[in-house]
Design a protein around this motif. Structure first.
Motif, PDB file in Angstrom:
ATOM      1  N   VAL A 169      77.896 -10.382  80.186  1.00 32.66           N
ATOM      2  CA  VAL A 169      77.514  -9.607  81.368  1.00 32.66           C
ATOM      3  C   VAL A 169      77.249  -8.158  80.978  1.00 32.66           C
ATOM      4  O   VAL A 169      76.248  -7.557  81.387  1.00 32.66           O
ATOM      5  N   ALA A 170      78.128  -7.576  80.180  1.00 33.02           N
ATOM      6  CA  ALA A 170      77.971  -6.175  79.770  1.00 33.02           C
ATOM      7  C   ALA A 170      76.681  -5.977  78.972  1.00 33.02           C
ATOM      8  O   ALA A 170      75.944  -5.002  79.182  1.00 33.02           O
ATOM      9  N   LYS A 171      76.380  -6.893  78.054  1.00 38.87           N
ATOM     10  CA  LYS A 171      75.158  -6.792  77.256  1.00 38.87           C
ATOM     11  C   LYS A 171      73.914  -6.946  78.135  1.00 38.87           C
ATOM     12  O   LYS A 171      72.934  -6.200  77.991  1.00 38.87           O
ATOM     13  N   LEU A 172      73.949  -7.913  79.047  1.00 33.45           N
ATOM     14  CA  LEU A 172      72.823  -8.110  79.967  1.00 33.45           C
ATOM     15  C   LEU A 172      72.591  -6.874  80.820  1.00 33.45           C
ATOM     16  O   LEU A 172      71.452  -6.414  80.986  1.00 33.45           O
ATOM     17  N   ALA A 173      73.670  -6.329  81.372  1.00 35.13           N
ATOM     18  CA  ALA A 173      73.553  -5.163  82.248  1.00 35.13           C
ATOM     19  C   ALA A 173      72.941  -3.978  81.500  1.00 35.13           C
ATOM     20  O   ALA A 173      72.053  -3.290  82.024  1.00 35.13           O
ATOM     21  N   ALA A 174      73.389  -3.731  80.281  1.00 32.20           N
ATOM     22  CA  ALA A 174      72.868  -2.614  79.492  1.00 32.20           C
ATOM     23  C   ALA A 174      71.387  -2.804  79.202  1.00 32.20           C
ATOM     24  O   ALA A 174      70.580  -1.864  79.312  1.00 32.20           O
ATOM     25  N   MET A 175      70.999  -4.020  78.814  1.00 28.20           N
ATOM     26  CA  MET A 175      69.610  -4.296  78.491  1.00 28.20           C
ATOM     27  C   MET A 175      68.709  -4.161  79.716  1.00 28.20           C
ATOM     28  O   MET A 175      67.638  -3.553  79.666  1.00 28.20           O
ATOM     29  N   LEU A 176      69.162  -4.694  80.846  1.00 24.90           N
ATOM     30  CA  LEU A 176      68.343  -4.682  82.058  1.00 24.90           C
ATOM     31  C   LEU A 176      68.224  -3.285  82.649  1.00 24.90           C
ATOM     32  O   LEU A 176      67.168  -2.911  83.166  1.00 24.90           O
ATOM     33  N   ARG A 177      69.297  -2.511  82.573  1.00 26.62           N
ATOM     34  CA  ARG A 177      69.201  -1.110  83.034  1.00 26.62           C
ATOM     35  C   ARG A 177      68.179  -0.354  82.192  1.00 26.62           C
ATOM     36  O   ARG A 177      67.431   0.482  82.693  1.00 26.62           O
ATOM     37  N   GLY A 178      68.131  -0.662  80.891  1.00 28.57           N
ATOM     38  CA  GLY A 178      67.164  -0.022  80.019  1.00 28.57           C
ATOM     39  C   GLY A 178      65.735  -0.346  80.388  1.00 28.57           C
ATOM     40  O   GLY A 178      64.812   0.425  80.095  1.00 28.57           O
ATOM     41  N   PHE A 194      84.370  -8.052  91.024  1.00 30.45           N
ATOM     42  CA  PHE A 194      83.707  -6.943  91.707  1.00 30.45           C
ATOM     43  C   PHE A 194      83.940  -5.636  90.964  1.00 30.45           C
ATOM     44  O   PHE A 194      83.014  -4.830  90.768  1.00 30.45           O
ATOM     45  N   ALA A 195      85.161  -5.417  90.513  1.00 32.16           N
ATOM     46  CA  ALA A 195      85.475  -4.182  89.786  1.00 32.16           C
ATOM     47  C   ALA A 195      84.657  -4.090  88.497  1.00 32.16           C
ATOM     48  O   ALA A 195      84.132  -3.019  88.148  1.00 32.16           O
ATOM     49  N   LEU A 196      84.523  -5.211  87.789  1.00 33.36           N
ATOM     50  CA  LEU A 196      83.739  -5.217  86.549  1.00 33.36           C
ATOM     51  C   LEU A 196      82.268  -4.931  86.841  1.00 33.36           C
ATOM     52  O   LEU A 196      81.642  -4.101  86.152  1.00 33.36           O
ATOM     53  N   ALA A 197      81.725  -5.585  87.841  1.00 35.96           N
ATOM     54  CA  ALA A 197      80.314  -5.379  88.180  1.00 35.96           C
ATOM     55  C   ALA A 197      80.063  -3.929  88.590  1.00 35.96           C
ATOM     56  O   ALA A 197      79.053  -3.318  88.200  1.00 35.96           O
ATOM     57  N   HIS A 198      80.969  -3.376  89.363  1.00 34.10           N
ATOM     58  CA  HIS A 198      80.829  -1.985  89.807  1.00 34.10           C
ATOM     59  C   HIS A 198      80.884  -1.037  88.610  1.00 34.10           C
ATOM     60  O   HIS A 198      80.072  -0.105  88.487  1.00 34.10           O
ATOM     61  N   GLU A 199      81.811  -1.301  87.705  1.00 38.68           N
ATOM     62  CA  GLU A 199      81.970  -0.451  86.525  1.00 38.68           C
ATOM     63  C   GLU A 199      80.739  -0.514  85.614  1.00 38.68           C
ATOM     64  O   GLU A 199      80.346   0.492  85.000  1.00 38.68           O
TER      65      GLU A 199
END
Length: 433
Positions: A169-178, A194-199
């Motif tokens: 999830v963290a890798k996907l989020a970083a790539m997609l935000r980019g 929810f806390a993880l997604a928000h963070e």
């Protein structure tokens, strides 16, 4: 989110028996929240009854029913208010003209995970985004080449928190935000998720942690196929307002839905429509034709849409003829429309259990369409004959050449066959394999 019961059925332990109430139709909606916890949108979900889970045998038919019930049954204002609705779209409806019944101001196209990427899909998504639609990619759970290929053509990416490990999830989020994409965390079921997604900087959130889908109901409108077919026949011969009004008055359920269609989408009028004639003028014949087709798709009898061989044959034949007509006369939209309707009506006698002559005489079709179907006359008749031969796997090129349509070479006919199949939901890549 493709909302189906995970291995559960109506008779499974822990689930109530379906509340069989054929006099009603249902739509589920689940809230999508922003980072502040405010309502941002809804996902619209297929529901067959008051029980709050879905059993879907055919994605295209389920989506057609959701759209028909939202726009013409319950009404956009009642279902969505001032918010957008995410609607699951499979390949069949993505390539269908029906998608334009949904206004970009009210609907987000959520591409199901079963839709495979290819050049045709890229072109179609480009067209729809230029028309103003936002496109969401559903059920993403890993970094894949297909995801990378799809990114230029989508606006929102939904990451499935039940299927995706936290590290991924963290890798996907970083790539997609980019890549500048809006991130939506779906299937959030715990405070920790929810806390993880928000963070991680997700923009939107959806899941049972916030709310289970709400089921909305409305009395079922009984729409008869013969009435819809008569309406489509009038539209093919550019009937006037008086004729359309008279036909619609014979179909009260269609009138009710048409009024909701024009009032809910507003068509830029800034006011409600108060009469049938105003509704016809404001909606336009193209939108009315799309609506009638949607109702036919949404109610195809006992079989799911793509499982009904007659519906499949009519759809692919009509699309093939439309594409062939456009290839022969690129600047003649009326000819392409007539070709499409010739294909649709070439099988109406089977639906109604009659003969072509009897059915078409009652429908009052344009003479060139009627003669094409009954006697295979004219250019439309030649196209119908070519479509029949091609649909049966025969050699259609000699038929085209004999009819003076030499532009329809074997290569062209093969291309049109593939495109027609894609429009109905068969992947082009699979058909060519």
């Amino acid at each position: 989110m493709r909302d189906v019961s995970a291995g559960a059925s109506a008779g499974s332990p822990g689930y109530p028996q379906p509340d069989v109430a054929p006099q009603y139709v249902y739509v589920g909606r689940q809230p999508i929240l922003d980072r502040d916890g405010a309502l941002h949108a809804y996902e619209l979900l297929f529901r067959a009854g008051t029980y709050n889970y879905a059993e879907i045998n055919d994605d295209a038919q389920a989506t057609a029913q959701v759209v028909a019930r939202t726009i013409g049954g319950i009404g956009v204002a009642a279902v969505l208010g001032q918010h957008r609705g995410f609607v699951n779209i499979d390949r069949a409806l993505l390539f269908s003209d029906i998608v334009h019944l949904m206004t970009p101001e009210h609907f987000v196209l959520e591409i199901l995970e079963t839709v495979r990427y290819d050049a045709s899909l890229a072109r179609r998504l480009g067209e729809l985004r230029r028309a103003g639609f936002q496109v969401a990619l559903d059920d993403v759970h890993d970094l894949s080449d297909e995801l990378s290929a799809m990114l230029p053509y989508v606006d929102i990416v939904k990451i499935d928190f039940l299927q995706t490990p936290p590290g991924t999830v963290a890798k996907l989020a970083a790539m997609l935000r980019g890549h500048g994409k809006t991130l939506l965390a779906e299937k959030i079921e715990t405070r920790e998720d929810f806390a993880l997604a928000h963070e991680l900087g997700f923009d939107l959130f959806q899941g049972y942690f916030f709310a289970r889908p709400q089921v909305l109901a409305t009395p079922r409108n009984r729409t008869l196929r013969p009435g819809l077919l008569r309406l489509l026949a009038l539209l093919t011969r550019d009937a006037g307002i008086v004729e359309l009004e008279a036909e619609l008055k014979l179909n009260p359920s269609v009138v009710v839905q048409l009024m909701r269609l024009v009032n809910s989408s507003a068509f830029g009028l800034g006011r409600n429509i108060s009469s049938l004639r105003e509704a016809i003028i404001a909606t336009g014949t193209q939108q009315i034709a799309r609506w009638a087709q949607l109702l036919l798709y949404a109610d195809t009898g006992d079989l799911p849409w793509r499982a009904d061989p007659l519906v499949q044959l009519a759809a692919t034949r009509s699309r093939f003829m439309e594409l062939a007509a456009s290839r022969l006369r690129p600047a003649d939209g009326e000819f392409a429309d007539a070709a499409f309707m010739t294909g649709i009506f070439s099988l109406v006698h089977v639906v109604l259990g009659s003969t072509p002559e009897a059915v078409l005489e009652k429908l009052g079709l344009a003479p060139r369409i009627r003669e094409a179907i009954v006697a295979r006359k004219g250019e439309l008749g030649a196209l119908l004959l070519i479509a029949e031969v091609a649909g049966e796997g025969g050699e259609a090129a000699p038929v085209a050449e004999a009819a003076g349509l030499a532009a329809l070479t074997p290569d062209v006919l093969s291309e049109l066959n593939l495109a027609a199949a894609a429009w109905f939901g068969t992947h082009v890549t699979e058909s060519a394999a």
